[in-house]
Design a protein around this motif. Sequence first.
Motif, mmCIF file in Angstrom:
data_model
loop_
_atom_site.group_PDB
_atom_site.id
_atom_site.type_symbol
_atom_site.label_atom_id
_atom_site.label_comp_id
_atom_site.label_asym_id
_atom_site.label_seq_id
_atom_site.Cartn_x
_atom_site.Cartn_y
_atom_site.Cartn_z
ATOM 1 N N VAL A 190 0.886 -0.785 -0.163
ATOM 2 C CA VAL A 190 0.139 -0.027 0.191
ATOM 3 C C VAL A 190 0.855 1.295 0.501
ATOM 4 O O VAL A 190 1.519 1.241 0.878
ATOM 5 C CB VAL A 190 -0.838 0.155 1.029
ATOM 6 N N PHE A 191 0.707 2.190 -0.725
ATOM 7 C CA PHE A 191 1.336 3.144 -1.613
ATOM 8 C C PHE A 191 1.069 4.220 -1.010
ATOM 9 O O PHE A 191 -0.157 4.091 -1.642
ATOM 10 C CB PHE A 191 2.039 3.460 -2.719
ATOM 11 N N GLY A 192 1.061 5.190 0.316
ATOM 12 C CA GLY A 192 0.286 7.111 0.143
ATOM 13 C C GLY A 192 0.744 7.674 -0.478
ATOM 14 O O GLY A 192 2.454 7.822 -0.798
ATOM 15 N N VAL A 193 0.202 8.261 -1.458
ATOM 16 C CA VAL A 193 0.915 10.021 -1.780
ATOM 17 C C VAL A 193 0.065 10.592 -1.859
ATOM 18 O O VAL A 193 -0.933 11.040 -1.366
ATOM 19 C CB VAL A 193 1.558 9.178 -3.857
ATOM 20 N N ASP A 194 1.383 11.779 -1.344
ATOM 21 C CA ASP A 194 0.139 12.898 -1.097
ATOM 22 C C ASP A 194 0.028 14.243 -2.523
ATOM 23 O O ASP A 194 1.294 14.448 -3.679
ATOM 24 C CB ASP A 194 0.807 14.050 -0.169
ATOM 25 N N SER A 195 -1.467 13.905 -2.559
ATOM 26 C CA SER A 195 -1.832 15.053 -3.646
ATOM 27 C C SER A 195 -2.173 16.331 -3.128
ATOM 28 O O SER A 195 -3.036 17.229 -3.909
ATOM 29 C CB SER A 195 -3.232 14.091 -4.291
ATOM 30 N N THR A 196 -2.294 16.871 -2.229
ATOM 31 C CA THR A 196 -2.161 18.684 -1.855
ATOM 32 C C THR A 196 -1.546 19.074 -2.556
ATOM 33 O O THR A 196 -0.530 19.066 -2.730
ATOM 34 C CB THR A 196 -2.079 18.217 -0.610
ATOM 35 N N VAL A 197 -1.826 20.315 -2.739
ATOM 36 C CA VAL A 197 -0.671 21.284 -3.030
ATOM 37 C C VAL A 197 -1.148 22.659 -2.335
ATOM 38 O O VAL A 197 -2.271 23.633 -2.396
ATOM 39 C CB VAL A 197 -1.001 21.775 -4.419
ATOM 40 N N PRO A 198 -0.229 23.060 -1.131
ATOM 41 C CA PRO A 198 0.150 24.347 -0.104
ATOM 42 C C PRO A 198 -0.898 25.216 -1.054
ATOM 43 O O PRO A 198 -1.632 25.863 -0.075
ATOM 44 C CB PRO A 198 1.093 23.717 0.643
ATOM 45 N N LEU A 199 -0.342 25.867 -1.802
ATOM 46 C CA LEU A 199 -0.754 27.451 -2.190
ATOM 47 C C LEU A 199 -2.131 27.732 -2.907
ATOM 48 O O LEU A 199 -2.489 28.099 -3.763
ATOM 49 C CB LEU A 199 0.589 27.888 -3.091
ATOM 50 N N ARG A 200 -2.643 25.896 -2.928
ATOM 51 C CA ARG A 200 -3.609 25.838 -3.848
ATOM 52 C C ARG A 200 -4.372 24.841 -3.294
ATOM 53 O O ARG A 200 -4.051 24.009 -3.205
ATOM 54 C CB ARG A 200 -3.513 25.731 -5.771
ATOM 55 N N HIS A 201 -5.303 25.074 -2.435
ATOM 56 C CA HIS A 201 -6.055 24.925 -0.943
ATOM 57 C C HIS A 201 -7.015 23.387 -2.300
ATOM 58 O O HIS A 201 -6.696 22.816 -1.053
ATOM 59 C CB HIS A 201 -7.238 25.885 -0.765
ATOM 60 N N ARG A 202 -8.191 23.663 -2.897
ATOM 61 C CA ARG A 202 -8.531 22.827 -3.421
ATOM 62 C C ARG A 202 -8.451 21.533 -4.664
ATOM 63 O O ARG A 202 -8.453 20.155 -3.799
ATOM 64 C CB ARG A 202 -9.878 23.020 -3.774
ATOM 65 N N ASN A 203 -7.195 22.269 -5.508
ATOM 66 C CA ASN A 203 -6.858 21.487 -6.467
ATOM 67 C C ASN A 203 -5.360 20.375 -5.869
ATOM 68 O O ASN A 203 -4.983 20.634 -4.997
ATOM 69 C CB ASN A 203 -6.143 22.573 -7.374
ATOM 70 N N GLY A 204 -6.061 19.453 -7.026
ATOM 71 C CA GLY A 204 -5.073 18.336 -6.084
ATOM 72 C C GLY A 204 -3.876 17.747 -7.243
ATOM 73 O O GLY A 204 -4.269 17.751 -8.463
ATOM 74 N N LEU A 261 6.552 5.719 -8.806
ATOM 75 C CA LEU A 261 5.859 4.426 -9.729
ATOM 76 C C LEU A 261 7.748 3.064 -9.439
ATOM 77 O O LEU A 261 7.175 2.204 -9.514
ATOM 78 C CB LEU A 261 6.521 5.159 -11.063
ATOM 79 N N ALA A 262 8.724 4.054 -8.547
ATOM 80 C CA ALA A 262 9.824 3.057 -8.219
ATOM 81 C C ALA A 262 8.844 1.972 -7.014
ATOM 82 O O ALA A 262 9.806 0.930 -7.199
ATOM 83 C CB ALA A 262 11.155 3.624 -7.702
ATOM 84 N N ALA A 263 8.868 2.623 -6.372
ATOM 85 C CA ALA A 263 8.335 1.507 -4.833
ATOM 86 C C ALA A 263 6.909 0.731 -5.638
ATOM 87 O O ALA A 263 7.740 -0.041 -5.404
ATOM 88 C CB ALA A 263 7.742 2.465 -4.061
ATOM 89 N N LEU A 264 6.554 0.829 -6.503
ATOM 90 C CA LEU A 264 5.361 0.334 -7.540
ATOM 91 C C LEU A 264 5.765 -1.130 -8.034
ATOM 92 O O LEU A 264 6.273 -2.103 -7.918
ATOM 93 C CB LEU A 264 4.039 0.627 -7.928
ATOM 94 N N ALA A 265 6.729 -1.142 -8.285
ATOM 95 C CA ALA A 265 8.220 -1.368 -9.635
ATOM 96 C C ALA A 265 8.826 -2.413 -8.596
ATOM 97 O O ALA A 265 9.215 -4.011 -9.059
ATOM 98 C CB ALA A 265 8.643 -1.171 -10.400
ATOM 99 N N ALA A 266 9.062 -2.025 -7.625
ATOM 100 C CA ALA A 266 10.097 -2.554 -6.884
ATOM 101 C C ALA A 266 9.561 -3.780 -5.601
ATOM 102 O O ALA A 266 9.755 -4.822 -5.268
ATOM 103 C CB ALA A 266 10.987 -2.308 -6.035
ATOM 104 N N ALA A 267 7.785 -3.657 -5.792
ATOM 105 C CA ALA A 267 7.418 -4.312 -4.663
ATOM 106 C C ALA A 267 7.053 -5.714 -4.742
ATOM 107 O O ALA A 267 7.338 -5.575 -6.411
ATOM 108 C CB ALA A 267 5.757 -3.781 -4.678
ATOM 109 N N PRO A 268 6.547 -6.454 -4.209
ATOM 110 C CA PRO A 268 7.380 -8.528 -4.419
ATOM 111 C C PRO A 268 5.520 -8.695 -5.999
ATOM 112 O O PRO A 268 4.212 -7.923 -5.418
ATOM 113 C CB PRO A 268 6.418 -8.873 -3.255
ATOM 114 N N GLY A 313 0.793 3.975 -13.157
ATOM 115 C CA GLY A 313 1.306 3.335 -12.129
ATOM 116 C C GLY A 313 0.366 1.900 -12.691
ATOM 117 O O GLY A 313 0.885 1.206 -12.263
ATOM 118 N N VAL A 314 -0.671 1.410 -13.323
ATOM 119 C CA VAL A 314 -0.983 0.220 -14.002
ATOM 120 C C VAL A 314 0.505 -0.410 -14.584
ATOM 121 O O VAL A 314 0.710 -1.514 -13.891
ATOM 122 C CB VAL A 314 -2.218 0.832 -14.608
ATOM 123 N N ALA A 315 1.025 0.897 -14.676
ATOM 124 C CA ALA A 315 1.976 0.245 -16.038
ATOM 125 C C ALA A 315 3.455 -0.642 -14.717
ATOM 126 O O ALA A 315 4.026 -1.598 -15.014
ATOM 127 C CB ALA A 315 2.796 0.549 -16.970
#
Length: 274
Positions: free
Chosen positions: A110-124, A135-142, A177-179
């Motif tokens: 399970v990989f969490g990734v931060d999609s917040t942008v501090p200076l643009r409150h709502r947009n991710g 992507l590197a962590a996904l590829a390296a996972a079992p 990510g799927v790749a």
Amino acid sequence: MTTLLHLSDTHFGVERSEVVDAFLRWASANPPIDVLVLSGDLTQRARRDEFERARALVACLAPRACVAVPGNHDLPLFKPVERLLAPYGEFERAFGAARAPCLIDDALAVFGVDSTVPLRHRNGRVGRAARAALLAALAAAPAGALKVVVAHHPVDCLLDSDHANLMHGAHELVREGVAAGARLFLGGHIHHPFIRPLAARHGEPAGDAWVMQAGTAVSRRLRAGQGNSFNRLVLEPVVEGARRVALERWDYRDEGAGFVLAERHEPGWTLARA
Ligand SMILES: [Fe+2]
Ligand SMILES: [Fe+2]
């Protein structure tokens, strides 16, 4: 059996105490919780006492692992200096400094990734460096693990009116990510729960990946027509070299029934023995 509980948009500060109580009753009646995912907007105003309530919920559930990512509400909207200098200060005080946590074992990655942008409150969006690390962590996972990506902002939505809420660059993140092996994308933000194959929005590049969007788990910030809800993933033990996976949505019913199973899907993934 391995279970992952997916809660989002708890918005502590405007939580419904009766729904929190109902959720804790459900949790104690439905063990175990191996992995707890919190996909952002844990708080309403990024206040310390709100984060402490989110931490208290995690302590009550006592999962083997917790993967938490921030949402736009977890950044201080009305404190411009704090927002500029230390936007993640309270989040990190409560949940640690790694805003891109990951958890890996033989069955589940399970990989969490931060999609917040501090200076643009709502947009991710997911920044270039964070995306490369993901992507590197996904590829390296079992290879035999179910690989899951968690972000606050959604990569899919059902309503045309939510298009503006989609994560910027969602299609590229899904395709890459799927790749790299991702099979499931978890998100929140729109307070509109649903579970479906990602190909419905992203076509062939989504492969056999699915999306599981969580509603607001316990807050009063309900959208018209939507109640409080959370999701669960159940990973069965290996049988004849493969694992079965179920994706479930649990909805809160006001009439005293608490949380009830609202939908359940089996994506039919073939996960090789790790
Ligand atoms: Fe939210
Ligand atoms: Fe949000």
